[in-house]
Design a protein around this motif. Structure first.
Motif, PDB file in Angstrom:
ATOM      1  N   GLN A 267      -0.464  -4.019   9.780  1.00 39.47           N
ATOM      2  CA  GLN A 267      -0.980  -4.438  11.080  1.00 39.47           C
ATOM      3  C   GLN A 267      -0.660  -3.382  12.119  1.00 39.47           C
ATOM      4  N   GLY A 268      -1.228  -3.554  13.306  1.00 41.59           N
ATOM      5  CA  GLY A 268      -0.942  -2.631  14.392  1.00 41.59           C
ATOM      6  C   GLY A 268      -1.890  -1.459  14.406  1.00 41.59           C
ATOM      7  N   LEU A 269      -1.344  -0.249  14.522  1.00 45.69           N
ATOM      8  CA  LEU A 269      -2.156   0.951  14.612  1.00 45.69           C
ATOM      9  C   LEU A 269      -2.963   1.168  13.335  1.00 45.69           C
ATOM     10  N   PRO A 270      -4.169   1.763  13.457  1.00 45.67           N
ATOM     11  CA  PRO A 270      -4.986   2.026  12.267  1.00 45.67           C
ATOM     12  C   PRO A 270      -4.246   2.818  11.196  1.00 45.67           C
ATOM     13  N   THR A 271      -3.335   3.700  11.592  1.00 47.02           N
ATOM     14  CA  THR A 271      -2.609   4.509  10.620  1.00 47.02           C
ATOM     15  C   THR A 271      -1.687   3.662   9.746  1.00 47.02           C
ATOM     16  N   ALA A 272      -1.343   2.453  10.214  1.00 51.58           N
ATOM     17  CA  ALA A 272      -0.457   1.579   9.444  1.00 51.58           C
ATOM     18  C   ALA A 272      -1.237   0.672   8.496  1.00 51.58           C
ATOM     19  N   ARG A 273      -2.555   0.668   8.617  1.00 49.66           N
ATOM     20  CA  ARG A 273      -3.375  -0.209   7.796  1.00 49.66           C
ATOM     21  C   ARG A 273      -4.017   0.553   6.655  1.00 49.66           C
ATOM     22  N   LYS A 274      -4.080  -0.075   5.511  1.00 49.20           N
ATOM     23  CA  LYS A 274      -4.717   0.566   4.367  1.00 49.20           C
ATOM     24  C   LYS A 274      -5.221  -0.501   3.403  1.00 49.20           C
ATOM     25  N   PHE A 275      -6.199  -0.122   2.607  1.00 46.99           N
ATOM     26  CA  PHE A 275      -6.745  -1.036   1.617  1.00 46.99           C
ATOM     27  C   PHE A 275      -5.952  -0.928   0.320  1.00 46.99           C
ATOM     28  N   ARG A 276      -5.780  -2.062  -0.328  1.00 46.75           N
ATOM     29  CA  ARG A 276      -5.163  -2.063  -1.661  1.00 46.75           C
ATOM     30  C   ARG A 276      -6.110  -2.759  -2.621  1.00 46.75           C
ATOM     31  N   LEU A 277      -6.091  -2.313  -3.857  1.00 42.97           N
ATOM     32  CA  LEU A 277      -6.950  -2.890  -4.884  1.00 42.97           C
ATOM     33  C   LEU A 277      -6.315  -4.186  -5.367  1.00 42.97           C
ATOM     34  N   ALA A 278      -6.935  -5.323  -5.044  1.00 49.09           N
ATOM     35  CA  ALA A 278      -6.364  -6.622  -5.371  1.00 49.09           C
ATOM     36  C   ALA A 278      -6.876  -7.171  -6.695  1.00 49.09           C
ATOM     37  N   LEU A 279      -8.102  -6.825  -7.055  1.00 52.27           N
ATOM     38  CA  LEU A 279      -8.711  -7.356  -8.277  1.00 52.27           C
ATOM     39  C   LEU A 279      -9.853  -6.438  -8.680  1.00 52.27           C
ATOM     40  N   HIS A 280     -10.077  -6.281  -9.984  1.00 50.34           N
ATOM     41  CA  HIS A 280     -11.146  -5.385 -10.453  1.00 50.34           C
ATOM     42  C   HIS A 280     -11.425  -5.678 -11.920  1.00 50.34           C
ATOM     43  N   ASN A 281     -12.500  -5.119 -12.429  1.00 49.86           N
ATOM     44  CA  ASN A 281     -12.753  -5.155 -13.869  1.00 49.86           C
ATOM     45  C   ASN A 281     -13.088  -3.772 -14.399  1.00 49.86           C
ATOM     46  N   TRP A 282     -12.474  -2.757 -13.775  1.00 49.90           N
ATOM     47  CA  TRP A 282     -12.563  -1.408 -14.314  1.00 49.90           C
ATOM     48  C   TRP A 282     -11.691  -1.347 -15.561  1.00 49.90           C
ATOM     49  N   ALA A 283     -12.274  -1.091 -16.677  1.00 49.96           N
ATOM     50  CA  ALA A 283     -11.526  -1.129 -17.937  1.00 49.96           C
ATOM     51  C   ALA A 283     -10.557   0.038 -18.070  1.00 49.96           C
ATOM     52  N   GLN A 284     -10.910   1.174 -17.511  1.00 52.26           N
ATOM     53  CA  GLN A 284     -10.064   2.355 -17.648  1.00 52.26           C
ATOM     54  C   GLN A 284     -10.173   3.233 -16.401  1.00 52.26           C
ATOM     55  N   ASP A 285      -9.251   4.181 -16.285  1.00 52.17           N
ATOM     56  CA  ASP A 285      -9.216   5.091 -15.129  1.00 52.17           C
ATOM     57  C   ASP A 285      -9.215   4.331 -13.809  1.00 52.17           C
ATOM     58  N   VAL A 286      -8.486   3.220 -13.779  1.00 56.06           N
ATOM     59  CA  VAL A 286      -8.492   2.369 -12.588  1.00 56.06           C
ATOM     60  C   VAL A 286      -7.995   3.120 -11.358  1.00 56.06           C
ATOM     61  N   ASP A 287      -6.843   3.771 -11.494  1.00 54.32           N
ATOM     62  CA  ASP A 287      -6.270   4.480 -10.343  1.00 54.32           C
ATOM     63  C   ASP A 287      -7.196   5.581  -9.849  1.00 54.32           C
ATOM     64  N   ARG A 288      -7.811   6.286 -10.783  1.00 58.58           N
ATOM     65  CA  ARG A 288      -8.700   7.385 -10.400  1.00 58.58           C
ATOM     66  C   ARG A 288      -9.921   6.854  -9.658  1.00 58.58           C
ATOM     67  N   LYS A 289     -10.496   5.770 -10.157  1.00 53.94           N
ATOM     68  CA  LYS A 289     -11.684   5.213  -9.514  1.00 53.94           C
ATOM     69  C   LYS A 289     -11.348   4.648  -8.134  1.00 53.94           C
ATOM     70  N   ALA A 290     -10.202   3.980  -8.035  1.00 53.57           N
ATOM     71  CA  ALA A 290      -9.796   3.452  -6.732  1.00 53.57           C
ATOM     72  C   ALA A 290      -9.551   4.591  -5.745  1.00 53.57           C
ATOM     73  N   ASP A 291      -8.907   5.660  -6.236  1.00 45.81           N
ATOM     74  CA  ASP A 291      -8.669   6.821  -5.374  1.00 45.81           C
ATOM     75  C   ASP A 291      -9.979   7.468  -4.953  1.00 45.81           C
ATOM     76  N   GLN A 292     -10.953   7.512  -5.872  1.00 49.18           N
ATOM     77  CA  GLN A 292     -12.264   8.069  -5.532  1.00 49.18           C
ATOM     78  C   GLN A 292     -12.931   7.264  -4.428  1.00 49.18           C
ATOM     79  N   LEU A 293     -12.937   5.954  -4.602  1.00 44.54           N
ATOM     80  CA  LEU A 293     -13.600   5.079  -3.634  1.00 44.54           C
ATOM     81  C   LEU A 293     -12.947   5.177  -2.260  1.00 44.54           C
ATOM     82  N   LEU A 294     -11.624   5.044  -2.230  1.00 50.35           N
ATOM     83  CA  LEU A 294     -10.921   5.070  -0.955  1.00 50.35           C
ATOM     84  C   LEU A 294     -10.876   6.473  -0.355  1.00 50.35           C
TER      85      LEU A 294
END
Length: 247
Positions: free
Chosen positions: A53-80
């Motif tokens: 909360q607060g300043l935009p720099t303190a806010r970030k998205f987290r991956l809460a649910l997905h059905n990416w079978a593999q390379d999850v971290d890489r795909k999330a990093d790509q998207l974000l």
């Protein structure tokens, strides 16, 4: 709870979304998202929830649910990495779904009605996608994202999937709030103090009605606020209402 979508063609529409009558398991969310994915003709889904909360720099998205079978971290990093800043700014300003076209000649993203969507820069990611923004107040904000080679929802389908996305985030927030352990459950006196505070009574009045000292009343309200993981008494009252402790 009422959620309003700001798409021009439905600016007057009011979408009512109900809280789940019982606890919802992660598998239930996955099943609902898979049905939405199939209807849309997408290949994968991902739920991004906003934390901080607060300043935009303190806010970030987290991956809460997905059905990416593999390379999850890489795909999330790509998207974000590609759209994090744009998605955060958009979430604060608009409820229009975001759509983008992936890189390559076989990637397409066609909106059935452009009035229902806003476009992100094309060719940045290896896949096309659509992201439905959800705003629920101080908590529960985020996106429900679907990706694939060909994303082409009609206007009606866009509205329907957006409404379902809002309900999923509402249910996730409610499920989080119901995870209070027995040790964290509110006592009868904490509930009584919160109820009277919610009715507009100040601590002195609550103390008089309950035959307690003002210090004790404030202590009960303080422990209730802590148990509800609220930042202040007002938020504690709002959470207690959502959880059904008080009316």
């Amino acid at each position: 709870m009422e959620i309003q979508l700001s798409a021009p063609l439905i600016s007057e529409a009011e979408i009512r979304l109900a809280r789940p009558p019982k606890s919802v398991r992660a598998a239930d969310f996955v099943s609902r998202l898979q049905v939405m994915q199939t209807v849309l003709g997408a290949e994968h889904f991902a739920v991004l929830r906003l934390s901080g909360q607060g300043l935009p720099t303190a806010r970030k998205f987290r991956l809460a649910l997905h059905n990416w079978a593999q390379d999850v971290d890489r795909k999330a990093d790509q998207l974000l990495g590609a759209y994090d800043a744009a998605m955060l700014a958009h979430l604060e300003a608009s409820m229009l779904p975001l759509i983008w076209e992936g890189a390559g000649g076989n990637q397409f993203a066609v909106a059935g009605a452009e009035l229902f969507t806003a476009r992100l820069p094309a060719g940045v990611l290896p896949w096309s996608g659509i992201a439905f923004p959800v705003r629920l107040g101080a908590q529960g904000n985020g996106y429900v994202v679907f990706i694939g080679n060909f994303i082409a929802p009609s206007g009606d389908l866009t509205v329907d999937l957006h409404m379902q996305s809002c309900q999923i985030l509402i249910d996730m927030l409610a499920a989080d709030e119901k995870k209070l352990t027995p040790a964290e459950a509110l006592s009868e006196r904490e509930i009584a103090c919160l109820q009277m505070a919610g009715d507009g009574c100040i601590s002195e009045v609550i103390a008089e009605k309950m035959g307690l000292s003002v210090h004790t009343v404030n202590a009960y309200l303080g422990t209730a606020t802590t148990k509800l993981d609220a930042v202040n008494r007002i938020q504690a009252i709002a959470k207690a209402i959502r959880l059904g402790y008080i009316t």
